[in-house]
Design a protein around this motif. Structure first.
Motif, short mmCIF file in Angstrom:
data_model
loop_
_atom_site.label_atom_id
_atom_site.label_comp_id
_atom_site.label_asym_id
_atom_site.label_seq_id
_atom_site.Cartn_x
_atom_site.Cartn_y
_atom_site.Cartn_z
N THR A 125 51.74 -24.76 135.74
CA THR A 125 52.55 -25.73 135.65
C THR A 125 52.09 -26.83 136.52
O THR A 125 51.92 -28.09 135.88
CB THR A 125 54.06 -25.40 136.31
N SER A 232 58.64 -19.67 136.32
CA SER A 232 59.18 -20.19 135.04
C SER A 232 58.91 -19.12 134.11
O SER A 232 57.82 -18.66 133.87
CB SER A 232 58.46 -21.37 134.40
N ASP A 264 52.18 -24.73 128.31
CA ASP A 264 52.37 -24.23 129.83
C ASP A 264 53.02 -22.74 129.67
O ASP A 264 54.25 -22.58 129.43
CB ASP A 264 53.25 -25.09 130.52
#
Ligand code: ADP
Ligand code: MG
Length: 395
Positions: A125, A232, A264
């Protein structure tokens, strides 16, 4: 025959304009965090001459001084990549080598994909989105696209479109649409892979783009797992489409369409590392499904590149690979940025990521220009409709 490693950026650019090219594989090592340094301040990863990554074996005695430690290199592993970025490389350097050179192609009607791969906490990220005072590849790309278009807008009419979606638990959601309904991936005979109902917003200025991406990021599904607090668990896909035509041309204008996908990926660590339970476990399995499918496609694409013949590529095995069908092995210039941590505790993840990236070096893709005009689309659909009519009348 060209060596495995292309020597200069120019080599890549010229190879990429010829049609067939290998995917560009770069590795980026992040610095140790303060927390990690407090536990063990000897990084396991060293980068030599912007190409070679050395991974030290953590089972060796890390308490000896680094100089002595580095002399005993019997058990280290070495890898070479198109580019290897050390912890001292900033966002600009990574952008210059991995993404900037693709923009020319996108403006000329070619597709390109840049994806960040790696375990949670490895720096994906940071690389793709970045932080307030060090923006990542997504923003830098838009700034460049806008400045290039501004310079050329005297002769040509441009449209820049932006879409942003996530794949979480094998479900596709629109990050630019607050309702966040589930979306389906379809294959359109003329347009290729499309996500039905996905918002494409007209990107009008860098400021507009930044706020759209920020809002999108806020909608991203990030949940706590024991591997990393800010982990994430979703794959995020930003797509930029640039369409343009000659100002002087009429209704039959040739429109050049170039698409750049910036991705991502979710963490590549194994579900077992995160002590997941319940929904987290299912989620882990699904994340593995998409990443496993990505790995299987990479393997199959390698095989296809080596044999040169027909090899079945299992794109349909996951949402991610279906979406990337025209962005991975097909009509696309592809860049993989493998993010790695130098921390002792991340050895296994770093090793796995380097192995994965090393394999991806063999994939070749073939690119061609996307030139469309309205007549072409109509002709294509007409022929499909006629074909369907014939099939129906034969029943
Ligand atoms: P991922 O998205 O792969 O889970 P992050 O990008 O969130 O990992 O990075 C984890 C942490 O490391 C963040 O605190 C981030 O700011 C930091 N970090 C990652 N890469 C770098 C880098 N190249 N330089 C400085 N800090 C970095
Ligand atoms: Mg992340």
């Amino acid at each position: 025959k060209k060596s495995e490693i292309l020597e200069t950026e120019d080599d890549h650019i010229s190879q990429m304009q010829q049609g067939a090219s290998k995917i560009l594989v770069a590795v980026r090592a992040r610095p140790l965090t303060k927390k990690e340094s407090a536990i063990n301040d000897k990084p396991l990863v060293h980068v030599l001459e912007d190409k070679v990554v050395i991974l030290l074996d953590p089972s060796e005695d890390l308490s000896v001084p680094e100089e002595i430690f580095r002399q005993n290199r019997s058990r280290e592993k070495q890898y070479a990549f198109d580019y290897s970025f050390s912890k001292d490389c900033n966002q600009d350097m990574v952008y210059e080598k991995t993404t900037k050179f693709l923009i020319e192609g996108v403006l000329n009607g070619f597709n390109a994909t840049v994806f960040a791969y790696g375990a949670t906490g490895a720096g994906k990220t940071y690389t793709m989105i970045g932080e307030f005072d060090s923006p990542g590849l997504m923003l830098k790309t838009f700034l460049e696209v806008f400045s290039r278009i501004e310079a050329l807008s005297g002769q040509r009419d441009y449209i820049v479109k932006l879409s942003y979606l996530e794949i979480y638990n094998e479900i596709v959601r629109d990050l630019l649409n607050p309702s966040m309904e589930t979306l389906e991936i379809r294959e359109d005979p003329a347009k290729g892979v499309i996500v039905a109902g996905l918002n494409e917003i007209l990107a009008t200025s860098p400021e507009h783009v930044i706020s759209s991406i920020r809002n999108g990021n806020r909608r991203r599904t990030s949940e706590y797992t024991e591997a990393n607090e800010t982990s994430s668990r979703s794959h995020a896909v930003l797509q930029i489409v640039v369409e343009h035509k000659d100002k002087a041309s009429g209704v039959n204008a040739e429109i050049l369409v170039g698409k750049l996908s910036l991705i991502d990926l979710a963490g590549s660590e194994r579900a077992s590392n995160t002590k997941n339970r319940g929904i987290r476990l299912i989620e882990g399995a699904n994340i593995n499904r998409s990443l496993l499918a990505l790995g299987n496609c990479i393997n199959a694409l390698c095989e296809a590149s080596e044999k040169g013949g027909k090899v079945y590529i299992p794109y349909r095995d996951s949402k991610l690979t279906r979406l990337l069908k025209d962005s991975l092995g097909g009509n696309c210039r592809t860049v993989m940025i493998a993010c790695i941590s130098p921390f002792v505790g991340a050895f296994e993840d770093t090793h796995n990521t380097l192995t994965y990236a090393n394999r991806a070096k063999n994939i070749k893709t073939t690119v061609h220009r996307n030139v469309v005009n309205v007549q072409f689309h109509i002709a294509k659909y007409t022929s499909i409709i006629n074909q369907l009519r014939n099939e129906v009348s034969e029943l």
